[in-house]
Design a protein around this motif. Structure first.
Motif, short mmCIF file in Angstrom:
data_model
loop_
_atom_site.label_atom_id
_atom_site.label_comp_id
_atom_site.label_asym_id
_atom_site.label_seq_id
_atom_site.Cartn_x
_atom_site.Cartn_y
_atom_site.Cartn_z
N PRO A 32 0.83 -1.21 0.00
CA PRO A 32 0.00 0.00 0.00
C PRO A 32 0.87 1.25 0.00
O PRO A 32 2.05 1.21 0.35
CB PRO A 32 -0.79 -0.13 1.30
CG PRO A 32 0.12 -0.90 2.21
CD PRO A 32 0.85 -1.87 1.31
N GLU A 36 -2.08 5.15 2.65
CA GLU A 36 -3.02 4.05 2.85
C GLU A 36 -2.63 3.22 4.07
O GLU A 36 -3.49 2.81 4.86
CB GLU A 36 -3.06 3.17 1.61
CG GLU A 36 -4.01 1.99 1.71
CD GLU A 36 -4.02 1.13 0.46
OE1 GLU A 36 -4.57 0.02 0.51
OE2 GLU A 36 -3.47 1.57 -0.58
N TYR A 39 -3.66 5.13 7.13
CA TYR A 39 -5.12 5.16 7.29
C TYR A 39 -5.66 3.80 7.75
O TYR A 39 -6.49 3.73 8.66
CB TYR A 39 -5.77 5.56 5.97
CG TYR A 39 -7.28 5.68 6.04
CD1 TYR A 39 -7.89 6.87 6.39
CD2 TYR A 39 -8.10 4.59 5.75
CE1 TYR A 39 -9.27 6.98 6.46
CE2 TYR A 39 -9.48 4.68 5.82
CZ TYR A 39 -10.06 5.88 6.17
OH TYR A 39 -11.43 5.97 6.25
N ARG A 40 -5.19 2.73 7.11
CA ARG A 40 -5.78 1.42 7.37
C ARG A 40 -5.10 0.64 8.48
O ARG A 40 -5.75 -0.15 9.18
CB ARG A 40 -5.74 0.57 6.09
CG ARG A 40 -6.62 1.12 4.97
CD ARG A 40 -6.64 0.16 3.80
NE ARG A 40 -7.48 0.65 2.70
CZ ARG A 40 -7.66 0.02 1.56
NH1 ARG A 40 -7.07 -1.15 1.35
NH2 ARG A 40 -8.43 0.54 0.62
N ARG A 73 -13.23 1.60 5.72
CA ARG A 73 -12.35 1.48 4.56
C ARG A 73 -12.78 2.42 3.44
O ARG A 73 -11.96 2.96 2.70
CB ARG A 73 -12.39 0.02 4.07
CG ARG A 73 -11.31 -0.36 3.08
CD ARG A 73 -11.50 -1.82 2.70
NE ARG A 73 -10.48 -2.32 1.81
CZ ARG A 73 -9.41 -3.02 2.19
NH1 ARG A 73 -9.24 -3.29 3.46
NH2 ARG A 73 -8.53 -3.45 1.31
N TYR A 159 -3.83 10.64 0.46
CA TYR A 159 -4.63 9.42 0.37
C TYR A 159 -6.12 9.72 0.53
O TYR A 159 -6.96 9.17 -0.21
CB TYR A 159 -4.19 8.40 1.41
CG TYR A 159 -5.07 7.16 1.42
CD1 TYR A 159 -5.00 6.24 0.38
CD2 TYR A 159 -5.98 6.94 2.45
CE1 TYR A 159 -5.82 5.13 0.36
CE2 TYR A 159 -6.80 5.83 2.43
CZ TYR A 159 -6.72 4.92 1.39
OH TYR A 159 -7.54 3.83 1.37
N ILE A 163 -9.44 8.79 -2.19
CA ILE A 163 -10.51 7.83 -1.95
C ILE A 163 -11.68 8.13 -2.89
O ILE A 163 -12.23 9.23 -2.88
CB ILE A 163 -10.99 7.89 -0.48
CG1 ILE A 163 -9.86 7.46 0.46
CG2 ILE A 163 -12.20 6.97 -0.29
CD1 ILE A 163 -10.24 7.52 1.93
#
Length: 320
Positions: A32, A36, A39-40, A73, A159, A163
């Protein structure tokens, strides 16, 4: 040489074979971007876990502090009871004052809060670090205050802007499109049984009478059929060698996009289907397969259980 239980060697060999086969089918996921991962996973570009403070002084780190836990997500936020988490996908953060989501072609989300000036990169960084909104007011106490340097912040903001927020092509104003996938080596008797059940359920779901009256069930609960769109099932029957399945699936999806793949039936190899669903960000829910595939980081494929892989692990553990 100590005596071995009868059949132990074949059982161990089978267990090892199944485990090696599963590993071979599980391709390494693409790396990623730094934004990302932050964030994840709550992982900074340095590889260290991000840290944040909650109201009251509690510190959270890494995955526990990841944005995805609350904002999901999709970046579209969530709600639970009276608590609402707003969307933070770019189109919702940077909406010009006086403009509606409809004017901008952005789908409506009931948790969106648009009564503020549009964020800038600087005001968004302040919101993430200090909990101060674009209007200068403190954000909700649930919003952690993150310890993020300028470089990592730039990656995260970039990022959020990336999205995508677009209507799902598998959903029209009148129809929800679903697919089920069947591999060429699937048992024909099981195929017929699965499709009979699915077609009957879709027929019941779409029946006008069923929408106004719950069907009789052998349960103390009732199932409410409240749909405004008709459900349509598409059968994606694969053929030929497994190496050709991805191209076939791409053609099916291009011909008729779907909201999700549900159920499905496989034989000895489900790997190409799993990899296709992950690559296309297409939910693939509860296929009937003997050996699920994939990595822990895979997101879009959900199985009933680990099947024979779990059995193989248990056999190997007992005979070790």
């Amino acid at each position: 040489m100590p005596n071995e239980p009868r059949g132990a060697a074949p059982a161990v060999a089978l267990a090892l074979t199944l485990l090696m086969w599963a590993c071979a089918l599980s391709a390494a996921p693409p790396s990623p971007s730094a934004g990302e991962a932050l964030y994840r996973r709550g992982q900074l570009p340095s590889g260290e876990p991000v840290q944040a403070l909650r109201q009251g002084g509690a510190t959270i780190r890494g995955a526990d502090a990841a944005c995805v836990n609350c904002h999901r997500r999709s970046g579209l936020g969530s709600s639970e009871g009276r608590i609402t988490i707003p969307p933070i996908a770019g189109p919702y953060l940077f909406v010009p004052r006086g403009k509606s989501l409809e004017q901008l072609g952005v789908p409506f989300v009931d948790t969106a809060r648009l009564n503020h000036d549009p964020y800038t990169d600087e005001s968004l960084a302040r919101a993430i670090r200090e909990g101060i909104g674009a209007n200068g007011r403190p954000l909700d106490y649930l919003m952690p205050r993150y310890q993020i340097d300028d470089a990592a912040m730039a990656e995260l903001v970039a990022y959020l802007k990336e999205i995508k927020v677009v209507p799902n092509p598998g959903v029209s104003t009148a129809v929800l499109h679903f697919a089920t996938i069947i591999t060429p080596d699937a048992d024909p008797v099981k195929r017929r049984g699965m499709l009979d059940v699915m077609n009957q359920y879709f027929a019941d779901k779409n029946n006008a009478a069923a929408r106004t009256k719950a069907p009789t069930l052998y349960s103390s609960h009732t199932m409410m059929f409240r749909v405004e769109r008709r459900w349509q099932l598409h059968v994606w029957q694969l053929s030929g060698e497994a190496a050709t399945w991805e191209a076939q699936l791409r053609n099916y999806l291009a011909s008729q996009p779907v909201l999700a793949v549900i159920s499905g039936l496989g034989g000895s190899n489900w790997g190409p289907v799993h990899q296709f669903c992950e690559a296309q960000a297409l939910p693939c829910l509860f296929p009937n397969v003997e050996a699920p595939v994939g990595n822990d980081s895979d997101f879009y494929s959900v199985y009933f259980s680990r099947g024979v892989l779990l059995e193989a692990q248990l056999i190997a553990r007992e005979l070790a």
